[in-house]
Design a protein around this motif. Structure first.
Motif, PDB file in Angstrom:
ATOM      1  N   GLY A   1      -0.245  12.071   2.077  1.00  0.00           N
ATOM      2  CA  GLY A   1      -1.581  11.859   2.607  1.00  0.00           C
ATOM      3  C   GLY A   1      -2.697  12.338   1.711  1.00  0.00           C
ATOM      4  O   GLY A   1      -3.856  11.946   1.904  1.00  0.00           O
ATOM      5  N   VAL A   2      -2.378  13.181   0.728  1.00  0.00           N
ATOM      6  CA  VAL A   2      -3.433  13.654  -0.180  1.00  0.00           C
ATOM      7  C   VAL A   2      -3.912  12.518  -1.077  1.00  0.00           C
ATOM      8  O   VAL A   2      -5.108  12.395  -1.356  1.00  0.00           O
ATOM      9  N   LEU A   3      -2.996  11.666  -1.525  1.00  0.00           N
ATOM     10  CA  LEU A   3      -3.351  10.484  -2.314  1.00  0.00           C
ATOM     11  C   LEU A   3      -2.778   9.250  -1.637  1.00  0.00           C
ATOM     12  O   LEU A   3      -1.563   9.133  -1.460  1.00  0.00           O
ATOM     13  N   ASN A   4      -3.658   8.331  -1.254  1.00  0.00           N
ATOM     14  CA  ASN A   4      -3.267   7.087  -0.607  1.00  0.00           C
ATOM     15  C   ASN A   4      -3.803   5.919  -1.429  1.00  0.00           C
ATOM     16  O   ASN A   4      -4.887   6.011  -2.012  1.00  0.00           O
ATOM     17  N   VAL A   5      -3.048   4.824  -1.467  1.00  0.00           N
ATOM     18  CA  VAL A   5      -3.442   3.648  -2.244  1.00  0.00           C
ATOM     19  C   VAL A   5      -3.507   2.448  -1.320  1.00  0.00           C
ATOM     20  O   VAL A   5      -2.527   2.147  -0.618  1.00  0.00           O
TER      21      VAL A   5
ATOM     22  N   ILE B   1      -7.510   6.226   5.386  1.00  0.00           N
ATOM     23  CA  ILE B   1      -8.570   7.222   5.497  1.00  0.00           C
ATOM     24  C   ILE B   1      -8.159   8.307   6.486  1.00  0.00           C
ATOM     25  O   ILE B   1      -8.378   9.514   6.239  1.00  0.00           O
ATOM     26  N   ALA B   2      -7.542   7.903   7.596  1.00  0.00           N
ATOM     27  CA  ALA B   2      -7.080   8.879   8.588  1.00  0.00           C
ATOM     28  C   ALA B   2      -5.998   9.783   8.010  1.00  0.00           C
ATOM     29  O   ALA B   2      -5.957  10.986   8.296  1.00  0.00           O
ATOM     30  N   ALA B   3      -5.113   9.210   7.192  1.00  0.00           N
ATOM     31  CA  ALA B   3      -4.067  10.020   6.552  1.00  0.00           C
ATOM     32  C   ALA B   3      -4.682  11.034   5.604  1.00  0.00           C
ATOM     33  O   ALA B   3      -4.254  12.195   5.537  1.00  0.00           O
ATOM     34  N   ALA B   4      -5.705  10.604   4.856  1.00  0.00           N
ATOM     35  CA  ALA B   4      -6.387  11.525   3.943  1.00  0.00           C
ATOM     36  C   ALA B   4      -7.106  12.625   4.724  1.00  0.00           C
ATOM     37  O   ALA B   4      -7.085  13.802   4.333  1.00  0.00           O
TER      38      ALA B   4
ATOM     39  N   HIS C   1       0.840  -1.184   0.000  1.00  0.00           N
ATOM     40  CA  HIS C   1       0.000   0.000   0.000  1.00  0.00           C
ATOM     41  C   HIS C   1       0.886   1.249   0.000  1.00  0.00           C
ATOM     42  O   HIS C   1       2.083   1.180   0.309  1.00  0.00           O
ATOM     43  N   PHE C   2       0.274   2.371  -0.303  1.00  0.00           N
ATOM     44  CA  PHE C   2       0.969   3.660  -0.261  1.00  0.00           C
ATOM     45  C   PHE C   2       0.127   4.590   0.607  1.00  0.00           C
ATOM     46  O   PHE C   2      -0.914   5.092   0.173  1.00  0.00           O
ATOM     47  N   ILE C   3       0.554   4.790   1.852  1.00  0.00           N
ATOM     48  CA  ILE C   3      -0.235   5.533   2.829  1.00  0.00           C
ATOM     49  C   ILE C   3       0.624   6.643   3.420  1.00  0.00           C
ATOM     50  O   ILE C   3       1.740   6.394   3.890  1.00  0.00           O
TER      51      ILE C   3
ATOM     52  N   ALA D   1      -7.552  18.089  -7.658  1.00  0.00           N
ATOM     53  CA  ALA D   1      -7.557  19.467  -8.139  1.00  0.00           C
ATOM     54  C   ALA D   1      -8.600  20.301  -7.407  1.00  0.00           C
ATOM     55  O   ALA D   1      -8.386  21.487  -7.125  1.00  0.00           O
ATOM     56  N   CYS D   2      -9.726  19.681  -7.077  1.00  0.00           N
ATOM     57  CA  CYS D   2     -10.807  20.396  -6.400  1.00  0.00           C
ATOM     58  C   CYS D   2     -10.544  20.594  -4.912  1.00  0.00           C
ATOM     59  O   CYS D   2     -11.385  21.186  -4.219  1.00  0.00           O
ATOM     60  N   GLY D   3      -9.412  20.106  -4.406  1.00  0.00           N
ATOM     61  CA  GLY D   3      -9.064  20.318  -3.005  1.00  0.00           C
ATOM     62  C   GLY D   3      -9.399  19.169  -2.088  1.00  0.00           C
ATOM     63  O   GLY D   3      -9.277  19.300  -0.863  1.00  0.00           O
ATOM     64  N   ASN D   4      -9.813  18.033  -2.651  1.00  0.00           N
ATOM     65  CA  ASN D   4     -10.116  16.853  -1.851  1.00  0.00           C
ATOM     66  C   ASN D   4      -8.863  16.018  -1.618  1.00  0.00           C
ATOM     67  O   ASN D   4      -7.840  16.201  -2.294  1.00  0.00           O
ATOM     68  N   THR D   5      -8.954  15.071  -0.711  1.00  0.00           N
ATOM     69  CA  THR D   5      -7.931  14.038  -0.551  1.00  0.00           C
ATOM     70  C   THR D   5      -8.566  12.696  -0.899  1.00  0.00           C
ATOM     71  O   THR D   5      -9.787  12.544  -0.857  1.00  0.00           O
TER      72      THR D   5
END
Length: 495
Positions: free
Chosen positions: A196-200, A46-49, A6-8, A164-168
């Motif tokens: 943390g903005v993008l987690n896999v 999810i917590a990282a995001a 995973h990438f967290i 781009a819209c500011g979400n994670t």
């Protein structure tokens, strides 16, 4: 054997208590294991995001755009490397994999225009001294669940617009070809995206259900089969989430009597057998208007099929690779072997083709005299099988297509502009091609079907994605002088 992790929060991690195999479809050999996330690991992602959300939302639009400009350059520079990863785990030929990366880059380019895309509106003096303006603000943490057939393009359809819209984002790619998702996440990081903005997270139903049930995740994007799309839509929406769930397809290609039959045959072969038919926009039904047209187009398609080269996707001579798994290969073959019993004519039987090695190969198949009600017509086969349905006229063709429960893509081949325009008006399908067999919109438009091909209100990528990944806020403001203040119990009026 290496484990895909995973990438967290910017780091690769995995307990690897449960794993799944990742095969090379061209050889049938297992090449990796992929870690299946536990509930705890998904909750960590999810917590990282959630932790990254305030900082990313507060990041200036110009700085966000810079990330996408750098990402676009990195994707272009490493296209060959990323395409090779896709071919090794999915099986599609390298040129097709490179094309997938290019289409993903289109969406990154669109997202780079976020300064313009996120503009609100302003109305001055709606009443004396009163102004109104609107804002587009991120929805929060987004869950993205993507299929095996486009391990680069579909994730970029979702995560580019969402970020781009500011979400994670928490991205759950297919466990069948998971490496590309981690590769993309690392490119985002290299482009300057904060950790943390993008987690896999990888895995199966455990990972998906945890994302769907988490109260922290506010929106779900999904692409996959119709039964799963419907299930995800129902479960996520019951949990109060915004959902776009794209399902399956049964794409028709209508060939009118005035069409360029050689051009139509080329298009049918390309659209039906490219990527071994494992495309939600693949043409799986050719609707021939008139028996004369049908006889000619069937012969032309069969003649072209005989010249196709099927083999390992890393071989430059290969035009079509294997299917994704042995089980899927056998399922696709079962439709062909059962077609004659349903009343169809098997013109070319791809299941009879022989291939060396242990890869998940199947040949291309062509079935004529297919009719509604047959399994080969009703089901999404998702393999290199083209069914030909014969109709007497234009009206029968339109009625056939509009009666189908799927409504993802459709095409008409004709030289008559009036026929083409009428087809656009009459047809009840989300994406229409005129002499274009796979009408996937460019990045500045949005992708999605109707009926059982989409659950939710918003199509994916393009302008509709901006609407999906943002919430609108309207602000009405007035700055009165102290002497102007007064009590008024009446209903607010703009007069």
């Amino acid at each position: 054997m290496s484990v895909i992790r995973h990438f967290i929060a910017g780091h690769e991690t995995a307990l690897a208590e449960r794993t799944g195999p990742v095969f090379n479809p061209a050889t049938g050999a297992q090449q990796h294991e992929v870690a299946f996330a536990s509930v705890d690991e998904v909750e960590q992602a999810i917590a990282a995001a959630e932790a990254a959300l305030p900082g990313w939302r507060a990041t200036g639009l110009i700085k966000r755009a810079d990330v996408f400009f750098r990402l676009r350059q990195l994707l272009a520079e490493r296209k060959s490397e990323l395409a090779a990863i896709v071919t090794s785990e999915h099986g599609k030929v390298l040129s097709d994999a490179a094309g997938e990366v290019s289409r993903g880059i289109e969406n990154v380019e669109f997202a780079a225009g976020l300064v313009h895309l996120l503009k609100g509106e302003h109305s001055e003096q709606v009443a004396r001294g009163v102004d109104v303006h609107s804002l587009k603000q991120p929805v929060g943490v987004v869950g993205a669940i993507t299929p095996f057939n486009f391990p680069v393009m579909v994730p970029l359809w979702m995560v580019a617009s969402a970020i781009a819209c500011g979400n994670t984002v928490v991205l759950k790619p297919s466990e069948k070809d998971p490496s590309a998702a981690v590769f993309i996440a690392k490119l985002f990081q290299e482009a300057g995206l904060p950790d943390g903005v993008l987690n896999v997270v990888h895995g199966d139903k455990v990972a998906v259900d945890t994302i769907l049930d988490s109260p922290t995740v506010r929106a779900i994007s999904f692409v996959g089969s119709t039964p799963i799309a419907k299930s995800i839509y129902e479960r996520a929406s019951q949990n109060g989430k915004r959902v776009q769930a794209l399902g399956g397809a049964k794409n028709h290609m209508v060939v009118m009597p005035d069409a360029d039959l050689d051009g139509a045959a080329d298009a049918a072969v390309s659209a039906a057998y490219g990527s071994a038919g494992e495309r939600c926009m693949a043409v799986s039904v050719l609707v021939a208007v008139g028996d004369e047209v049908a006889d000619q187009i069937v012969a032309k398609v069969a003649e072209r099929m005989s010249k196709l080269t099927i083999g390992d996707g890393t071989d430059d001579a290969s035009e079509m690779g294997p299917l994704i798994t042995r089980e899927h290969r056998d399922r696709v073959a079962s439709y062909v072997t059962g077609a004659a019993a349903e009343g169809a004519t098997v013109v070319v039987d791809g299941t009879a083709a022989e291939f060396e090695g242990g890869g998940f190969f199947v040949g291309t198949s062509l079935l004529d005299h297919v009719e509604p009600g047959m399994k080969v017509y009703e089901d999404e086969i998702f393999g290199p099988v083209l069914a030909v349905v014969r109709v007497a006229n234009y009206d029968e063709a339109v009625a056939l297509i509009n009666a189908n429960r799927f409504a993802n893509g459709v095409a008409v081949f004709t030289r008559d502009g009036g026929t083409a325009r009428q087809f656009e008006f009459d047809i009840e399908v989300g994406m229409v091609g005129v002499n274009v067999p796979i009408p996937v919109p460019v990045g500045a438009y949005s992708f999605g079907g109707w009926k059982d091909s989409l659950f939710g209100d918003s199509h994916i990528y393009g302008p509709e994605s901006i609407h999906f990944y943002t919430r609108s806020k309207v602000v009405t403001s007035r700055w009165p002088q102290p002497s102007e203040s007064q009590i008024n119990l009446g209903f607010p009026s703009n007069h």
